[in-house]
Write an enzyme that holds these catalytic residues in place. Structure first.
Site, PDB file in Angstrom:
ATOM      1  N   SER A  21      -8.790 -27.529  28.600  1.00  0.00           N
ATOM      2  CA  SER A  21      -8.868 -26.418  27.633  1.00  0.00           C
ATOM      3  C   SER A  21      -9.402 -25.156  28.297  1.00  0.00           C
ATOM      4  O   SER A  21      -8.888 -24.050  28.064  1.00  0.00           O
ATOM      5  CB  SER A  21      -9.803 -26.789  26.474  1.00  0.00           C
ATOM      6  OG  SER A  21      -9.273 -27.856  25.748  1.00  0.00           O
ATOM      7  N   GLY A  94       0.848 -28.519  24.315  1.00  0.00           N
ATOM      8  CA  GLY A  94       0.646 -27.931  22.986  1.00  0.00           C
ATOM      9  C   GLY A  94      -0.283 -26.730  23.043  1.00  0.00           C
ATOM     10  O   GLY A  94      -0.094 -25.748  22.318  1.00  0.00           O
ATOM     11  N   GLN A 169      -6.441 -25.070  18.485  1.00  0.00           N
ATOM     12  CA  GLN A 169      -5.226 -24.372  18.912  1.00  0.00           C
ATOM     13  C   GLN A 169      -4.837 -23.313  17.884  1.00  0.00           C
ATOM     14  O   GLN A 169      -4.438 -22.204  18.247  1.00  0.00           O
ATOM     15  CB  GLN A 169      -4.103 -25.377  19.149  1.00  0.00           C
ATOM     16  CG  GLN A 169      -4.419 -26.285  20.340  1.00  0.00           C
ATOM     17  CD  GLN A 169      -3.364 -27.328  20.605  1.00  0.00           C
ATOM     18  OE1 GLN A 169      -2.453 -27.524  19.796  1.00  0.00           O
ATOM     19  NE2 GLN A 169      -3.476 -28.014  21.730  1.00  0.00           N
ATOM     20  N   ASP A 315      -9.454 -35.987  20.927  1.00  0.00           N
ATOM     21  CA  ASP A 315      -8.678 -36.524  22.049  1.00  0.00           C
ATOM     22  C   ASP A 315      -9.220 -37.868  22.542  1.00  0.00           C
ATOM     23  O   ASP A 315      -8.626 -38.481  23.424  1.00  0.00           O
ATOM     24  CB  ASP A 315      -8.658 -35.516  23.210  1.00  0.00           C
ATOM     25  CG  ASP A 315      -7.815 -34.288  22.854  1.00  0.00           C
ATOM     26  OD1 ASP A 315      -6.972 -34.384  21.941  1.00  0.00           O
ATOM     27  OD2 ASP A 315      -8.014 -33.234  23.495  1.00  0.00           O
ATOM     28  N   LYS A 342       0.093 -35.504  17.868  1.00  0.00           N
ATOM     29  CA  LYS A 342      -0.311 -35.151  19.239  1.00  0.00           C
ATOM     30  C   LYS A 342       0.879 -35.411  20.175  1.00  0.00           C
ATOM     31  O   LYS A 342       2.011 -35.543  19.727  1.00  0.00           O
ATOM     32  CB  LYS A 342      -1.551 -35.952  19.623  1.00  0.00           C
ATOM     33  CG  LYS A 342      -2.792 -35.566  18.826  1.00  0.00           C
ATOM     34  CD  LYS A 342      -3.248 -34.181  19.200  1.00  0.00           C
ATOM     35  CE  LYS A 342      -4.442 -33.712  18.396  1.00  0.00           C
ATOM     36  NZ  LYS A 342      -4.760 -32.321  18.621  1.00  0.00           N
ATOM     37  N   ARG A 346      -0.435 -41.039  18.140  1.00  0.00           N
ATOM     38  CA  ARG A 346      -1.453 -41.831  18.843  1.00  0.00           C
ATOM     39  C   ARG A 346      -2.010 -42.971  17.992  1.00  0.00           C
ATOM     40  O   ARG A 346      -2.566 -43.921  18.540  1.00  0.00           O
ATOM     41  CB  ARG A 346      -2.581 -40.914  19.334  1.00  0.00           C
ATOM     42  CG  ARG A 346      -2.124 -40.059  20.501  1.00  0.00           C
ATOM     43  CD  ARG A 346      -3.212 -39.168  21.053  1.00  0.00           C
ATOM     44  NE  ARG A 346      -2.734 -38.521  22.271  1.00  0.00           N
ATOM     45  CZ  ARG A 346      -3.297 -37.460  22.831  1.00  0.00           C
ATOM     46  NH1 ARG A 346      -4.375 -36.922  22.293  1.00  0.00           N
ATOM     47  NH2 ARG A 346      -2.809 -36.944  23.938  1.00  0.00           N
ATOM     48  N   ARG A 388      -2.955 -39.715  27.469  1.00  0.00           N
ATOM     49  CA  ARG A 388      -4.185 -40.365  26.994  1.00  0.00           C
ATOM     50  C   ARG A 388      -3.935 -41.820  26.573  1.00  0.00           C
ATOM     51  O   ARG A 388      -4.830 -42.654  26.657  1.00  0.00           O
ATOM     52  CB  ARG A 388      -4.834 -39.562  25.865  1.00  0.00           C
ATOM     53  CG  ARG A 388      -5.192 -38.152  26.322  1.00  0.00           C
ATOM     54  CD  ARG A 388      -6.368 -37.528  25.646  1.00  0.00           C
ATOM     55  NE  ARG A 388      -6.368 -36.099  25.923  1.00  0.00           N
ATOM     56  CZ  ARG A 388      -6.892 -35.523  27.008  1.00  0.00           C
ATOM     57  NH1 ARG A 388      -7.494 -36.250  27.920  1.00  0.00           N
ATOM     58  NH2 ARG A 388      -6.816 -34.227  27.184  1.00  0.00           N
TER      59      ARG A 388
HETATM   60  C1  S3P Z   1      -6.963 -28.280  22.440  1.00  0.00           C
HETATM   61  C2  S3P Z   1      -7.205 -28.531  21.125  1.00  0.00           C
HETATM   62  C3  S3P Z   1      -6.973 -29.834  20.488  1.00  0.00           C
HETATM   63  C4  S3P Z   1      -6.737 -30.951  21.500  1.00  0.00           C
HETATM   64  C5  S3P Z   1      -5.883 -30.526  22.640  1.00  0.00           C
HETATM   65  C6  S3P Z   1      -6.452 -29.312  23.346  1.00  0.00           C
HETATM   66  C7  S3P Z   1      -7.262 -26.934  22.952  1.00  0.00           C
HETATM   67  O1  S3P Z   1      -5.852 -29.719  19.645  1.00  0.00           O
HETATM   68  O2  S3P Z   1      -6.194 -32.080  20.882  1.00  0.00           O
HETATM   69  O3  S3P Z   1      -5.764 -31.593  23.575  1.00  0.00           O
HETATM   70  O4  S3P Z   1      -7.344 -26.742  24.189  1.00  0.00           O
HETATM   71  O5  S3P Z   1      -7.439 -26.027  22.134  1.00  0.00           O
HETATM   72  P1  S3P Z   1      -6.042 -29.210  18.130  1.00  0.00           P
HETATM   73  O6  S3P Z   1      -7.023 -28.136  18.177  1.00  0.00           O
HETATM   74  O7  S3P Z   1      -4.703 -28.709  17.679  1.00  0.00           O
HETATM   75  O8  S3P Z   1      -6.507 -30.415  17.366  1.00  0.00           O
END
Ligand code: S3P
Length: 427
Positions: A21, A94, A169, A315, A342, A346, A388
């Site tokens: 992240s 994502g 996100q 995660d 995801k 999962r 994962r």
């Molecule tokens: C992430 C936010 C998470 C997480 C992803 C990374 C990020 O997703 O599952 O692996 O870097 O902002 P969500 O915020 O959509 O749950």
């Protein structure tokens, strides 16, 4: 990949790659900052490379030194990105597609963005809907819910958005768009998700206001580059934390791991289950808390997980379900329907794969019920092309009698290149 039952404990000092992240965000903010951002400890995983490639396609010069895990971004400023001549390809990431849409929403040009088969199935309306409310034009299948997406940005206005999902996100996408939007952009989420964007914006000198689960930003004309040291990824450390807990006679120290409280829900749950984990040498690096994590083996008991803690371990549910499979009693995980959208579903993936090893896992509408304390046996399991799931099943394989084959294990490279060799080295 073949995983043999562990006959001795995990030992030694382990270094894990940089936080995914934080690595993504460092490239994104570095690209729209004024000046040069040097990033050390960058995660050279496929997902973060996809982010670099997208910004290169918009004219940002980015130097990558893979042997030193160092990336240098020559920022173009908020309004210096060039219209991409090719489609932006986010691969499996994502975070790249959702956060980048926030930045693209502020650009006075049209761009197309897409990714792999998994990305093309994942819901994007959660970001495209509020971005359209801010003034962006976005087109794609299912009313701009599915990639490929075409976006024409420019002239945004701030919104007061109540997100139906707790998602970093979504929040981050809107905060990035908010840097370009007239007035104030306010995002409220039902539970607090990871706050790396807020922390990094502050590190780059952009004002951010946080009150409970609400975050506010305002338009800025420009902001200045700032160097970043990326901590080790807690979500990658999680596989070693659970492996060392489950395999008798283990004693490991994982060095330099990010322990941002919005990420460490797994520790709270494992403490409750009886794990022996110590955080040593706590310190703060560029606005992110870091520590060395010491783990010795212990016996676990079951627990119940749901509500506000879910985004803090979103995660880690695959690896947590492996821990639960070896705990005494029945563990219930609820409020985790987000896991269905995801990189793979999962919930169904973990239920199917743990059951192939002789586990007793039932999938519910929003979680899993896991009967623990099983001696698992080996089998051939699938990664579902999800990093994962592959890593979680490798830890299950260390505890299963015989040899477990993980099909499609190459996908670990999206977040943790070198995972299997580090695991073999410490076993
Ligand atoms: C992430 C936010 C998470 C997480 C992803 C990374 C990020 O997703 O599952 O692996 O870097 O902002 P969500 O915020 O959509 O749950």
């Amino acid at each position: 990949m073949i995983i043999r039952e562990a006959t001795k404990g995990l030992k030694g000092i382990i270094r894990i790659p940089g936080d995914k992240s934080v690595s993504h965000r460092a490239v994104m903010l570095g690209s729209i900052a004024e000046g040069i951002t040097a990033i050390d400890g960058f995660l050279m995983g496929q997902d973060c490379i996809s982010t670099i490639n997208c910004f290169r396609k918009m004219g940002v010069k980015i130097d990558v030194d893979k042997t030193r895990n160092r990336v240098v971004v020559y920022g173009k400023g908020l309004y210096g990105l060039k219209p991409p001549e090719q489609v932006l390809d986010v691969g499996n990431s994502g975070t790249t597609i959702r956060l980048l849409l926030g930045i693209l929403a502020g650009q006075p040009f049209t761009a197309e963005i897409t990714g792999d088969d998994s990305i093309k199935r994942r819901p994007m309306a959660r970001v495209t809907k509020p971005l359209k409310l801010m003034g962006a034009e976005i087109y794609g299948r299912d009313d701009a819910n599915l990639a490929p997406l075409k976006i024409k940005g420019g002239r945004l206005k701030g919104i007061d958005y109540k997100s139906p999902v707790a998602s970093a996100q979504v929040k981050s996408c809107l905060l990035l768009a908010g840097l370009y939007a007239e007035g104030e952009t306010k995002v409220t989420e039902p539970a607090k998700s990871r706050d790396h964007t807020e922390r990094m914006l502050e590190h780059f000198g952009c004002p951010v206001t946080v009150e409970g689960n609400t975050v506010k930003v305002r338009r800025v004309d420009s902001f200045t580059a700032a160097d970043i040291v990326v901590p080790g990824d807690f979500s990658s450390a999680a596989f070693f934390i659970v492996a060392a807990t489950l395999i008798p006679d283990s004693h490991i120290i994982i060095e330099e791991v990010g322990i941002n409280p919005t990420r460490t829900g797994l520790l709270d749950v494992l403490y409750r289950m009886g794990a022996k984990i110590r955080l040593r040498n706590k310190r703060v690096k560029n606005n992110e808390p870091v520590a060395d994590i010491e783990v010795v083996s212990s016996k676990l008991k079951s627990t119940e997980i749901g509500g506000e803690i879910i985004p803090r371990l979103i995660d880690e549910i695959p690896i947590l379900s492996v821990a639960a499979a070896f705990a005494e009693g029945t563990t219930v995980i609820k409020d985790a329907a987000e896991l269905k959208v995801k990189e793979s579903n999962r919930l169904s993936a973990m239920a199917a794969e743990l059951n192939k090893l002789g586990g007793e896992v039932t999938e519910t509408d929003d979680g899993l019920i896991i009967k623990g304390r099983k001696q698992l046996h080996s089998a051939e399991v699938e990664s579902h092309n999800d990093h994962r799931i592959a890593m979680a099943m490798s830890v299950a394989g260390l505890k299963a009698r015989g040899e477990t084959v993980i099909k499609g294990s190459e996908c670990v490279s999206v977040s943790f290149p070198g995972y299997f060799s580090i695991l073999q080295k410490h076993i």
